[in-house]
Design an enzyme around this catalytic site. Structure first.
Site, short mmCIF file in Angstrom:
data_model
loop_
_atom_site.label_atom_id
_atom_site.label_comp_id
_atom_site.label_asym_id
_atom_site.label_seq_id
_atom_site.Cartn_x
_atom_site.Cartn_y
_atom_site.Cartn_z
CB ALA A 9 -22.83 19.12 7.39
CE1 TYR A 11 -27.17 29.20 8.87
CE2 TYR A 11 -25.64 28.91 7.04
CZ TYR A 11 -25.98 29.53 8.23
OH TYR A 11 -25.15 30.45 8.78
CG LEU A 159 -35.47 24.53 6.73
CD1 LEU A 159 -34.61 25.72 7.11
CD2 LEU A 159 -34.87 23.28 7.34
CB CYS A 272 -33.91 30.65 -0.67
SG CYS A 272 -33.29 29.16 0.08
C1 UDX Z 1 -37.14 31.27 2.72
C2 UDX Z 1 -38.53 30.60 2.66
O1 UDX Z 1 -39.39 31.24 3.60
C3 UDX Z 1 -38.41 29.12 2.97
O2 UDX Z 1 -39.66 28.49 2.80
C4 UDX Z 1 -37.39 28.50 2.01
O3 UDX Z 1 -37.20 27.13 2.34
C5 UDX Z 1 -36.06 29.23 2.06
O4 UDX Z 1 -36.25 30.63 1.83
P1 UDX Z 1 -35.53 32.13 4.67
O5 UDX Z 1 -34.78 32.80 3.57
O6 UDX Z 1 -34.78 31.29 5.64
O7 UDX Z 1 -36.67 31.17 4.06
O8 UDX Z 1 -36.31 33.23 5.54
P2 UDX Z 1 -37.65 34.08 5.34
O9 UDX Z 1 -38.35 34.10 6.64
O10 UDX Z 1 -38.44 33.61 4.18
O11 UDX Z 1 -37.12 35.56 5.07
C6 UDX Z 1 -36.46 35.93 3.86
C7 UDX Z 1 -36.18 37.42 3.84
O12 UDX Z 1 -37.38 38.16 3.67
C8 UDX Z 1 -35.53 37.95 5.13
O13 UDX Z 1 -34.53 38.89 4.79
C9 UDX Z 1 -36.69 38.62 5.84
O14 UDX Z 1 -36.27 39.63 6.72
C10 UDX Z 1 -37.46 39.19 4.67
N1 UDX Z 1 -38.89 39.45 4.96
C11 UDX Z 1 -39.71 38.42 5.31
C12 UDX Z 1 -39.39 40.74 4.82
O15 UDX Z 1 -38.66 41.68 4.49
N2 UDX Z 1 -40.73 40.97 5.07
C13 UDX Z 1 -41.58 39.96 5.42
O16 UDX Z 1 -42.77 40.24 5.60
C14 UDX Z 1 -41.06 38.65 5.55
P1 ADP Z 2 -27.69 25.17 2.42
O1 ADP Z 2 -28.14 26.49 2.97
O2 ADP Z 2 -28.41 24.81 1.14
O3 ADP Z 2 -27.72 24.06 3.41
P2 ADP Z 2 -24.81 25.44 2.77
O4 ADP Z 2 -23.86 26.25 1.96
O5 ADP Z 2 -25.07 25.86 4.19
O6 ADP Z 2 -26.17 25.36 1.93
O7 ADP Z 2 -24.32 23.92 2.82
C1 ADP Z 2 -23.87 23.19 1.75
C2 ADP Z 2 -22.76 22.25 2.24
O8 ADP Z 2 -22.43 21.32 1.21
C3 ADP Z 2 -21.44 22.94 2.61
O9 ADP Z 2 -21.13 22.68 3.97
C4 ADP Z 2 -20.39 22.32 1.65
O10 ADP Z 2 -19.12 22.13 2.25
C5 ADP Z 2 -21.04 21.00 1.30
N1 ADP Z 2 -20.60 20.39 0.04
C6 ADP Z 2 -20.51 20.95 -1.18
N2 ADP Z 2 -20.10 20.06 -2.11
C7 ADP Z 2 -19.94 18.88 -1.45
C8 ADP Z 2 -19.53 17.54 -1.85
N3 ADP Z 2 -19.24 17.25 -3.13
N4 ADP Z 2 -19.45 16.58 -0.90
C9 ADP Z 2 -19.77 16.86 0.39
N5 ADP Z 2 -20.15 18.09 0.83
C10 ADP Z 2 -20.24 19.08 -0.08
#
Ligand code: UDX
Ligand code: ADP
Length: 480
Positions: A9, A11, A159, A272
């Protein structure tokens, strides 16, 4: 009624399932997690993550066809489709340490699914995992299946935080990878039917398993590479007097390049980019492709260089020492509109300044003091374990203070560092801030959001990434 269960559960799992529940009233969605505090928060008015628009979606569906529960096994056993969205940290020990993904949580989730299942299931990889993880999971499931049929799909999530709800409503594409067998194709169709409730068919791309897994790593690597490319240019701009914003604008006008993801910054963060590139590098190395691995590694190296360069610029401009000086840090999250601090560049910058004995006063509209203390005391890669979601009491770092107001943070400070591009930092009363600071008053903008000329007019010495330097900074060159 189709039943979906999502393990994890976080992000990704939380917002994605909330939107599936909203768009598919005929589908029952259960989001499960081993962390009771997380599930309690999902069931309360104070959701565990800050994401614009998420509250409304959850409010509309929770208790109707969207449920949050710690009863992992019950919901998994009842589901037709099980999404797995658990943590995939970078290994810190053993083979592949610092690069390879640690699939402990994934493996334990897969074994649990095999254990509790009494009917056929589609198991969907949602968290980014190395290419060929699906194959490994398939093996675990089929070797423990007791005659139950499991189909594995890869359905990576694209996303971005801060815009998650909109991204989920209007995805550029939905990617579904599966086996090329009749059963595999049937499973792809079942998942496609879920998304088809709101996503136009031409945006749902179906591929084989490996292509889907690799596409996610590749997309993140390409995006991060654009940022490292523009950040590399920003260093050259500062050295030569060009303005990186003008360069990005001109470059991005080429329709083959496009304007997005060309904003120079103190560095990219988030859960990521770095993790996925390290994974890609490891996969290349394992497949005997050192040149390809080396190419992608540079994206991370430039990102690290950018953060170090920023700290060096701050210290060298302030007479080569920040010892005992109050430095205000505006923003701690890795980007605006999220409270997420995973891999935020603010961590490395703050650690760098603390290493030079600065006194930090930090303000971020969404990040708590507990989180900041935890982040600054944690080792690299340790953040991505479920244990860090539980309350802990880290040893507090004494030379930092966390406040709930930008004016308070900057009062009596020698310098301000802007680490996150929160909109509210654009409209602060900088004259008032200047009047309350020590002189000379420095402002280091790691996100290029302030009006440099206006601030210089007030009296600030301003550094903005990749912009022409003022005389002061030219006279105090940063040591590489
Ligand atoms: C990223 C990907 O965009 C998304 O598709 C994937 O599913 C997860 O990873 P996220 O990490 O949530 O998403 O945010 P993103 O908007 O991509 O920004 C990543 C980082 O790059 C941030 O620190 C942002 O500030 C930075 N960034 C982004 C820059 O420094 N310059 C830019 O032009 C764009
Ligand atoms: P993401 O950004 O990929 O969603 P998070 O760290 O926010 O990653 O979420 C991963 C979630 O998965 C955490 O809330 C963690 O407690 C849960 N988790 C990890 N292992 C298990 C498991 N074996 N069963 C259920 N939940 C789990």
């Amino acid at each position: 009624m189709v039943k979906i269960c999502c393990i994890g559960a976080g992000y990704v799992g939380g917002p994605t399932m909330a939107v599936i529940a909203l768009k598919c009233p005929s589908v029952e969605v259960a989001v499960v997690d081993i962390s009771a505090p997380r599930i309690n928060a999902w069931n309360s008015d104070q959701l565990p993550i800050y994401e614009p628009g998420l509250d409304e979606v959850v409010k509309q569906c929770r208790g109707k066809n969207l449920f949050f529960s710690v009863d992992v096994e019950k919901h998994v056993s009842e589901a037709d489709i099980v999404f797995v969205s658990v943590n995939t940290p970078t290994k810190t020990q053993g083979l592949g340490a610092g690069k390879a993904a640690d699939l402990t949580y994934w493996e334990s989730a897969a074994r649990m699914i095999a254990d509790v299942s009494k009917s056929d299931k589609i198991v969907v990889e949602k968290s980014t995992v190395p290419v060929k993880t699906a194959e490994a999971i398939e093996k675990i499931l089929t070797h423990n299946s007791k005659g139950i049929n499991f189909q594995i799909l890869s359905n990576p999530e694209f996303l971005a935080e801060g815009t998650a709800i909109n991204d989920l409503y209007n995805p550029d594409r939905v990617l579904i990878g599966g086996r090329e067998t009749p059963e595999g194709q049937k499973a792809i169709k079942a998942l496609k039917d879920v998304y088809a409730h709101w996503v136009p068919e031409e945006r749902i791309i179906c591929t084989n398993l490996w292509s889907a897994e690799l596409s996610k790593l590749a997309a993140n690597a390409f995006l991060a590479q654009r940022i490292s490319s523009v950040n590399a240019m920003s260093a050259l701009c500062e050295a030569t007097g060009a303005d990186v914003t003008q360069v990005s604008h001109a470059v991005g006008k080429d329709t083959r390049i496009g304007p997005k993801f060309l904003n120079a910054s103190v560095g990219f963060g988030g859960s990521c980019f770095q993790k996925d590139i390290l994974n890609l590098v490891y996969i290349c190395e394992c497949n005997g492709l050192p040149e390809v691995a080396h190419y992608w590694k540079q994206v991370i190296k430039v990102n690290d260089y950018q953060k170090t360069r920023f700290v060096n610029r701050v210290v060298s401009s302030m007479f080569n020492t920040v010892s005992g000086k109050k430095v205000a840090i505006l923003g701690f999250a890795f980007k605006k509109d999220t409270g997420d601090t995973r891999e935020t560049p603010a961590i490395d910058v703050c650690k760098g300044l603390l290493g030079d004995k600065a006194k930090l006063s930090i303000y971020d509209p969404q990040v708590t003091e507990e989180q900041i203390q935890k982040d600054l005391s944690m080792k690299k890669f340790d953040w991505d374990h479920p244990t860090h979601l539980q309350p802990t009491s880290p040893t507090a770092i004494k030379s930092l203070q966390v406040v709930w107001d930008a004016y308070e943070a900057t009062k009596d400070a020698h310098a301000i560092c802007i680490m996150t591009e929160w909109d509210e930092f654009k409209s602060l009363d900088y004259q008032r801030i200047y009047d309350n600071m020590q002189k000379p008053a420095f402002l280091f903008d790691g996100r290029n959001i302030v009006d440099v000329e206006k601030l210089r007019g007030i009296g600030f010495i301003v550094y903005s990434i990749g912009k022409p330097l003022d005389q002061w900074l030219k006279d105090m060159p940063a040591v590489a």
